[in-house]
Design a protein around this motif. Structure first.
Motif, short mmCIF file in Angstrom:
data_model
loop_
_atom_site.label_atom_id
_atom_site.label_comp_id
_atom_site.label_asym_id
_atom_site.label_seq_id
_atom_site.Cartn_x
_atom_site.Cartn_y
_atom_site.Cartn_z
N LYS A 1 0.11 1.38 -5.98
CA LYS A 1 -1.36 1.36 -6.05
C LYS A 1 -1.87 0.15 -5.28
O LYS A 1 -1.30 -0.93 -5.36
CB LYS A 1 -1.81 1.26 -7.50
CG LYS A 1 -1.50 2.50 -8.31
CD LYS A 1 -2.73 3.28 -8.52
CE LYS A 1 -2.44 4.44 -9.45
NZ LYS A 1 -3.41 5.46 -9.32
N LEU B 1 -8.38 -2.08 -4.61
CA LEU B 1 -9.46 -2.10 -3.62
C LEU B 1 -10.44 -3.24 -3.84
O LEU B 1 -11.21 -3.58 -2.94
CB LEU B 1 -10.20 -0.76 -3.62
CG LEU B 1 -9.32 0.45 -3.25
CD1 LEU B 1 -10.10 1.73 -3.41
CD2 LEU B 1 -8.79 0.32 -1.84
N LEU C 1 -12.65 6.33 1.97
CA LEU C 1 -12.52 6.31 0.52
C LEU C 1 -13.90 6.15 -0.11
O LEU C 1 -14.64 5.25 0.25
CB LEU C 1 -11.60 5.16 0.09
CG LEU C 1 -10.22 5.14 0.75
CD1 LEU C 1 -9.45 3.90 0.34
CD2 LEU C 1 -9.45 6.39 0.42
N ASP D 1 -16.34 6.58 -3.87
CA ASP D 1 -16.34 6.76 -5.32
C ASP D 1 -17.44 7.72 -5.77
O ASP D 1 -17.70 7.87 -6.95
CB ASP D 1 -16.48 5.42 -6.04
CG ASP D 1 -17.73 4.65 -5.61
OD1 ASP D 1 -18.46 5.15 -4.74
OD2 ASP D 1 -17.96 3.56 -6.16
N LEU E 1 -12.32 8.47 -4.94
CA LEU E 1 -11.60 7.54 -5.80
C LEU E 1 -11.96 7.77 -7.26
O LEU E 1 -13.08 8.15 -7.57
CB LEU E 1 -11.95 6.10 -5.43
CG LEU E 1 -11.61 5.67 -4.01
CD1 LEU E 1 -12.24 4.33 -3.69
CD2 LEU E 1 -10.11 5.63 -3.82
N THR E 2 -11.00 7.51 -8.14
CA THR E 2 -11.27 7.64 -9.57
C THR E 2 -11.28 6.28 -10.26
O THR E 2 -11.48 6.21 -11.46
CB THR E 2 -10.22 8.54 -10.25
OG1 THR E 2 -8.93 7.99 -9.99
CG2 THR E 2 -10.32 9.96 -9.72
N ASP F 1 -10.65 1.64 -9.30
CA ASP F 1 -10.70 0.53 -8.35
C ASP F 1 -9.44 0.42 -7.51
O ASP F 1 -9.22 -0.60 -6.84
CB ASP F 1 -10.90 -0.80 -9.10
CG ASP F 1 -12.28 -0.89 -9.72
OD1 ASP F 1 -13.20 -0.22 -9.20
OD2 ASP F 1 -12.43 -1.61 -10.71
N SER F 2 -8.60 1.44 -7.54
CA SER F 2 -7.37 1.39 -6.75
C SER F 2 -7.10 2.77 -6.15
O SER F 2 -7.68 3.77 -6.57
CB SER F 2 -6.19 0.96 -7.63
OG SER F 2 -5.98 1.90 -8.66
N VAL F 3 -6.22 2.78 -5.16
CA VAL F 3 -5.83 4.03 -4.51
C VAL F 3 -4.32 4.00 -4.29
O VAL F 3 -3.75 2.95 -3.97
CB VAL F 3 -6.59 4.24 -3.18
CG1 VAL F 3 -6.23 3.19 -2.15
CG2 VAL F 3 -6.34 5.63 -2.63
N ASP G 1 -1.23 9.69 -2.66
CA ASP G 1 -2.18 10.73 -3.06
C ASP G 1 -2.97 11.27 -1.87
O ASP G 1 -3.45 12.40 -1.90
CB ASP G 1 -3.16 10.18 -4.11
CG ASP G 1 -2.49 9.88 -5.44
OD1 ASP G 1 -1.37 10.37 -5.67
OD2 ASP G 1 -3.09 9.15 -6.24
#
Length: 171
Positions: free
Chosen positions: A2, A5, A85, A87, A100-101, A103-105, A109
């Motif tokens: 992960k 972000l 990316l 949100d 995004l779901t 604060d990280s990616v 995925d």
């Protein structure tokens, strides 16, 4: 892996590089598990004037079989992606956007679906592959079988009988 972000939005960091080896041996595609080799991903997540962007490459060997003669094939698959990316869940339908779901990616995925989109339905060992004989199963690339080349599909046998009876009447 992960990537946080918040590191990109809260500081002067311009980009965060990533590189990882994935294990996709349990992924099933078309009834098989074709990703038996390690999958390499690399790239970076960057902040370009407040817009978060993920650019990356994914590479692996895709193990399959020739669609005509069933010889095993190993195909080098590579996919590149350049995704923005976001949100905002309203933008989910955009092609070059990843929603995004948090604060990280996880780069996997984004990149693994891009790799799967590169997979073709069928592959051939060579463009002029002759395949297998439908009657004896011999590989026509290696041997010439003695099966009758003009065998008639049983579904058309009644039509063949009509043609034969017409030829008998004309003679």
């Amino acid at each position: 892996m992960k990537i946080d972000l918040r590191k990109l939005t809260g500081s002067n960091t311009v980009s965060i590089p990533f590189s990882e080896t994935l294990d996709l041996r349990e992924e099933t595609l078309y009834g098989a598990k074709p990703f038996q080799s390690p999958v390499q991903i690399s790239g970076e997540v960057s902040n370009e004037s407040g817009v978060l962007r993920l650019k990356g490459t994914i590479k692996t060997i895709y193990s399959t079989a020739c669609a005509r003669c069933l010889k095993p094939l190993d195909i080098l698959l590579t996919a590149e992606t350049d995704m923005i990316l976001s949100d905002d869940p309203e933008t989910e339908e955009e092609d070059d956007l990843f929603v995004l779901t948090g604060d990280s990616v996880d780069p996997a995925d984004v990149l693994v679906p891009a790799l799967i989109l590169q997979v073709q339905m069928t592959y051939l060992c060579k463009e002029d592959c002759k395949g297998l004989c439908p009657h004896c199963g011999a590989d026509r690339n290696e041997v010439d079988c003695d099966c009758d080349k003009k065998q008639i599909d049983p579904r058309f046998a009644a039509l063949r009988a009509l043609l034969d009876s017409d030829e008998d009447k004309s003679t």
